[in-house]
Design an enzyme around this catalytic site. Structure first.
Site, PDB file in Angstrom:
ATOM      1  N   TRP A 186      36.553  41.860  27.863  1.00 24.23           N
ATOM      2  CA  TRP A 186      36.243  42.316  29.214  1.00 24.23           C
ATOM      3  C   TRP A 186      36.540  41.253  30.256  1.00 24.23           C
ATOM      4  CZ3 TRP A 186      30.847  45.193  29.324  1.00 24.23           C
ATOM      5  CH2 TRP A 186      30.931  46.334  28.497  1.00 24.23           C
ATOM      6  N   LYS A 246      39.560  46.009  30.859  1.00 21.22           N
ATOM      7  CA  LYS A 246      39.572  45.781  29.409  1.00 21.22           C
ATOM      8  C   LYS A 246      40.935  45.277  28.987  1.00 21.22           C
ATOM      9  CE  LYS A 246      35.721  48.691  28.920  1.00 21.22           C
ATOM     10  NZ  LYS A 246      35.346  49.877  29.672  1.00 21.22           N
ATOM     11  N   THR A 270      22.812  60.256  45.490  1.00 20.21           N
ATOM     12  CA  THR A 270      23.676  59.103  45.254  1.00 20.21           C
ATOM     13  C   THR A 270      25.077  59.435  45.714  1.00 20.21           C
ATOM     14  OG1 THR A 270      24.208  59.907  43.061  1.00 20.21           O
ATOM     15  CG2 THR A 270      22.469  58.268  43.224  1.00 20.21           C
ATOM     16  N   GLU A 315      18.803  54.887  42.765  1.00 20.58           N
ATOM     17  CA  GLU A 315      17.852  55.292  41.742  1.00 20.58           C
ATOM     18  C   GLU A 315      16.669  54.339  41.633  1.00 20.58           C
ATOM     19  OE1 GLU A 315      21.090  55.170  41.537  1.00 20.58           O
ATOM     20  OE2 GLU A 315      21.937  56.846  40.426  1.00 20.58           O
TER      21      GLU A 315
HETATM   22  N1  LIG Z   1      24.130  42.500  45.205  1.00 16.98           N
HETATM   23  C1  LIG Z   1      24.910  43.314  44.504  1.00 16.98           C
HETATM   24  N2  LIG Z   1      25.916  42.802  43.769  1.00 16.98           N
HETATM   25  C2  LIG Z   1      26.734  43.592  43.061  1.00 16.98           C
HETATM   26  N3  LIG Z   1      26.627  44.913  43.028  1.00 16.98           N
HETATM   27  C3  LIG Z   1      25.648  45.494  43.732  1.00 16.98           C
HETATM   28  C4  LIG Z   1      24.741  44.730  44.497  1.00 16.98           C
HETATM   29  N4  LIG Z   1      23.863  45.580  45.063  1.00 16.98           N
HETATM   30  C5  LIG Z   1      24.215  46.821  44.675  1.00 16.98           C
HETATM   31  N5  LIG Z   1      25.302  46.783  43.875  1.00 16.98           N
HETATM   32  C6  LIG Z   1      26.008  47.902  43.280  1.00 16.98           C
HETATM   33  O1  LIG Z   1      25.643  49.115  43.920  1.00 16.98           O
HETATM   34  C7  LIG Z   1      25.155  50.034  42.962  1.00 16.98           C
HETATM   35  C8  LIG Z   1      24.150  50.960  43.570  1.00 16.98           C
HETATM   36  O2  LIG Z   1      24.766  51.771  44.530  1.00 16.98           O
HETATM   37  P1  LIG Z   1      23.939  52.705  45.506  1.00 16.98           P
HETATM   38  O3  LIG Z   1      23.059  53.538  44.691  1.00 16.98           O
HETATM   39  O4  LIG Z   1      24.950  53.493  46.235  1.00 16.98           O
HETATM   40  O5  LIG Z   1      23.159  51.830  46.394  1.00 16.98           O
HETATM   41  C9  LIG Z   1      24.599  49.153  41.862  1.00 16.98           C
HETATM   42  O6  LIG Z   1      24.491  49.797  40.648  1.00 16.98           O
HETATM   43  C10 LIG Z   1      25.621  48.039  41.846  1.00 16.98           C
HETATM   44  O7  LIG Z   1      26.773  48.370  41.126  1.00 16.98           O
END
Ligand SMILES: Nc1ncnc2c1ncn2[C@@H]1O[C@H](COP(=O)(O)O)[C@@H](O)[C@H]1O
Lengths: 550, 550
Positions: B452, B447, B194, B339
């Site tokens: 929120w 916050k 990640t 994940e």
């Molecule tokens: N369509 C979406 N809208 C908002 N946040 C997203 C979206 N898709 C992915 N994310 C964000 O990207 C994170 C995952 O990041 P990653 O593991 O780098 O792909 C998620 O937990 C979200 O916070």
């Protein structure tokens, strides 16, 4: 799946078994407001949602537990396509018992044989089958009780059926608080006997894993292609290989479900299509014949019907043409069998076909199609050697995949696999693009002078003749050639056509020596319990037939 | 999956593990003639078919065996989207080793850390990364050799990289006779770290089972909806959660694949879309911003592009509107994470939405959508109690499913699950129809006085203003409210707009107290290795910012 070697490094993903209960849970949580509409045996239209269906399935699961049904126990149904039948699909399999769908069109003795062979503990049936159940109930050795799928006020005042219960009463008195149990995904989920024309019926015993995987694969864009914006009417019965998986794949995708109940005539089906804005359906060619006749005779059109899967037996190209050209309905030709859950292939075009002229595309779409992902196929000669994929060479079709049986229930029929592959009993060609075409059932193939003649081609040509309603081709004895083709024809009502004209109709459409030696006219063809033409009955009927060429 | 109780009656279906190799085999056998087109690092266009890809994957599998790579061994790649990278996906995972894709946009030290943590045995890299690899190669403790993914004549005359090999040479000298091994489907297949903004990078270790199930689910009509008539260009990089699974789901469906190589600017992507008749694509909003700018400035249209999935971060509604209304491209908003393999939700309408007025439909389509079948979600409060699905109440989003991690590689981060559920770190609402909407990352949420404020909403409103190219909203210190929103804006080139105008733009669009207290203009926002705006960097930058209201 544990008999395969493990890697020194295993993945670190959640361990979650593939279970049928997860489908109805998903439908409830994400498509809860979508409808299930049923034309009931009672005659009226019943509507409710996936949320309701899930609630009643949980109630039924509690009721089954109350009846003492345990994991692995078989519970039988004799029922049409309707919401109560769907509830049983989830209540029985979801709770770990085995859903055994029985074909009500079988003879009472055959049903009793199957019930005893399966050792069914309970039998659920639609009202219409009360007389049928009365006819065989006394012969069922393992059944502890019978449940009639109806409201309390429809129950017979008295009946000779032992321990007869009412479905709605069972539901009513059961709580809807039920946690679907988690168990090994290879556990048996459902049982379906083949309509085997020879020998005793044999059971295909599906697992939760095979059912879930089959649902995924069959819902894909190049197979059924069902979305949550569709309204799906399964014409194929839920007692016939689980209505080709639609009771699983439709809730999984959240589409609206429309159940036709017992009336599968053209008029009833057409009305339901229009009233419920059906977009997608699935059935065998004989049922579509009825629908097309009704629609044609009354000059009707379909307002929402867009796509249908046709399988179970070869779809005549003339039928595809009518659907496409006259009604703008896309036909997806598909092939499978009870032993395959059932879907094996579906026929759709690929990107590189899109520039072909229309007839070339049609010729591809008439085939049974390419394997859906998960299934693999090959064709072999009688010596077991693999044959080339050239679209010409035909051989015995063998298949492999996680939703194909490894053996029949209780090892009926012994070892059935050939080197890990299931022999389908079909004869087919496969072309260079991987499109399979069935030329015949191996037992229907005509052996003329040591060469094979495929009967499906001969039948398809006859059915393209405007006077022909239905046609079957069989091999009959010939002193010189061993067998020669005889064409058995049902003419369209009020239309005349001669033998000679039909034989002439083959000119230029097929190799000369494939042309039928004779034609005979009949009023109807014998149709089996799953809507297929019974060739063995026709062969029996014309056993002594003397060909003019003999 | 063997830790669940078995039924006394197990199904009698073929036992066949779900393996990644079955995907490329299927593509070869049933879609063998369909094309894979790549814009290469070398600059030219390369084309071949799934059949060729399968053959070269088998050759590479033999080459890996020759190098001594064994089951479970990690093999790393630093590469753009291209055919050689795809071959490695199948050669490495298919032969039982673990495909470890590394994000080349990370710092050399971070890469070295990841390589050492993963204990990679070999590292494959695209020509462009030669200087990068030279920078960290000496720090890799476990790597036995480096392979440059190019023709022989492109190899550097000399290099300080130890044991540097040539990809095409490895292929050339290897036989294409290779039988993909069968092994337990829970074996590790691939590894992706990640882009964690805090702490050490953590690895998600996928299995063959999770990958195959994810491919099935993500190809469904209500998710990617890819058919064998599509041409798919994955803009999302293959080093970013396996390009959202497209290297698996596209060959599985037989669609044409178009790989963009290293150039993801609007002009390069647009040209490839047109030349290769791309129908479907997938990427993060920042990339689409570039494409839309190019297309808009040059008054272009898309001739074949019909549908795109946008995810990775929230897609601004203004972007969806432009795609739909100006270019007739359907946008499917999707959400997931490393994940989660990554797909968790996709947003499409259901039958009962089709009669809603257009704005109502748009409002639904702006959400992240419903869970794809296999995934389940819930929202909980800080006390862990489940919150209602009313579309208003927001809480921490938790997920469950067979393609979601149970723990990180080497147990980095310890026990991560909460009662069997994975906490996503996102804050979301879920409505009665099961549609989820992310209001924020939990660490980005502002916050203000104990309440929120979700930053995504604030950013979306700003980005709907015609002068705004990009916007990010962060919480900055406020003596009375703890935090108040500050809007950080990149203006469109050559366009002016004032603070006051932007603040006024919020009037009536949102609760008064959510309105940003201030606006500040910057030339660009910091973008992370996977194309997402780095909020923590912006927060760092404006740590000392003094609000006019403070
Ligand atoms: N369509 C979406 N809208 C908002 N946040 C997203 C979206 N898709 C992915 N994310 C964000 O990207 C994170 C995952 O990041 P990653 O593991 O780098 O792909 C998620 O937990 C979200 O916070």
């Amino acid at each position: 799946m544990s008999d395969y070697p493990k890697s020194p490094l295993m993945g670190q993903m959640m361990s979650q078994p593939l279970l049928i209960s997860s489908i109805i849970k998903h439908a409830d949580r994400y498509y809860g407001a979508n409808e299930i509409v049923s034309r009931r045996v009672e005659g009226d239209i019943h509507r409710y949602t996936y949320r309701d269906c899930h609630r009643r399935s949980r109630q039924m699961a509690n009721a089954l537990a109350g009846l003492g049904v345990k994991m692995g126990d078989r519970v039988a149904t004799l029922a049409w396509n309707g919401y109560r039948h769907l509830e049983l699909y989830y209540a029985i399999s979801g709770s770990g018992a085995v859903m055994h769908t029985i074909n009500p069109r079988l003879h009472p003795e055959q049903i009793a044989y199957i019930v005893n062979h399966a050792e069914d503990q309970y039998l659920f049936f639609d009202m219409t089958f009360l007389p049928l159940v009365e006819a065989f109930a006394a012969h069922c050795k393992t059944v502890k009780g019978f449940v009639m799928m109806c409201d309390r006020d429809r129950m017979p005042a008295e009946s000779k059926i032992p321990n007869l219960m009412c479905y709605e009463e069972l539901i009513e008195k059961s709580s809807d608080v039920y946690e679907w149990p988690l168990f090994d995904e290879n556990s048996a989920s459902s049982l379906c006997y083949t309509s085997g024309t020879t020998g005793n019926p044999k059971g295909a015993l599906y697992s939760h894993r095979s059912t879930v995987l089959h649902s995924y694969a069959s819902a894909m864009p190049d197979a059924l292609n069902v979305s949550s914006r569709d309204a799906v009417l399964p014409v194929v019965p839920m007692f016939h290989v689980n209505a080709w998986g639609l009771p699983y794949s439709v809730p999984l995708t959240g589409a609206k479900m429309v159940f036709p109940g017992p009336n599968l005539d053209g008029k009833s089906i057409y009305e339901l299509f229009e009233q419920e804005k059906v977009t997608f359906s699935a059935g065998v060619p004989t049922v579509w014949l009825g629908l097309l006749t009704h629609v044609g005779q009354n000059n009707l059109q379909f307002s929402t019907f867009k796509r249908t899967v046709i399988g179970g037996s070869a779809c005549p190209p003339a039928m595809m043409k009518t659907f496409r050209e006259k009604y703008n309905v896309e036909v997806v030709h598909a092939w499978g069998m009870t032993e395959m859950s059932p879907l094996g292939t579906a026929c759709t075009l690929q990107a590189h076909h899109l520039n072909l002229p229309a007839e070339k595309q049609q010729a591809i779409l008439e085939k049974q199609g390419h394997a859906i992902y998960g299934v693999d196929m090959k064709i072999v000669g009688d010596d077991g050697k693999e044959l080339p994929w050239d679209g010409k060479t035909y051989g015995n079709l063998l298949v492999k995949g996680p939703w194909i049986i490894s053996s029949y229930f209780k090892s009926e029929g012994g070892d059935v696999l050939q080197d890990g592959w299931f022999p389908t009993g079909d004869v087919a060609t496969i072309d260079a693009d991987g499109y399979m075409q069935i030329t015949d059932r191996s037992k229907d193939v005509i052996k003329s002078g040591g060469e094979w003649i495929g009967t499906i081609d001969l039948e398809n040509i006859a059915m393209a003749h405007p006077a022909v309603q239905q046609a079957a081709c069989i091999g009959v004895f010939h002193p010189k050639w061993d067998e020669r083709p005889l064409l058995v024809v049902v003419r369209k009502p009020g239309v005349e056509v001669s033998k000679e004209e039909l034989i002439k109709f083959y000119d230029g459409k097929i190799a000369k020596w494939w042309t039928p030696d004779d034609v005979t006219f009949v009023d109807a063809l014998p149709i089996g319990a799953t809507g297929k033409v019974l060739k063995n009955r026709i062969r029996e009927q014309f056993k002594e037939y003397k060909l003019p060429t003999a």
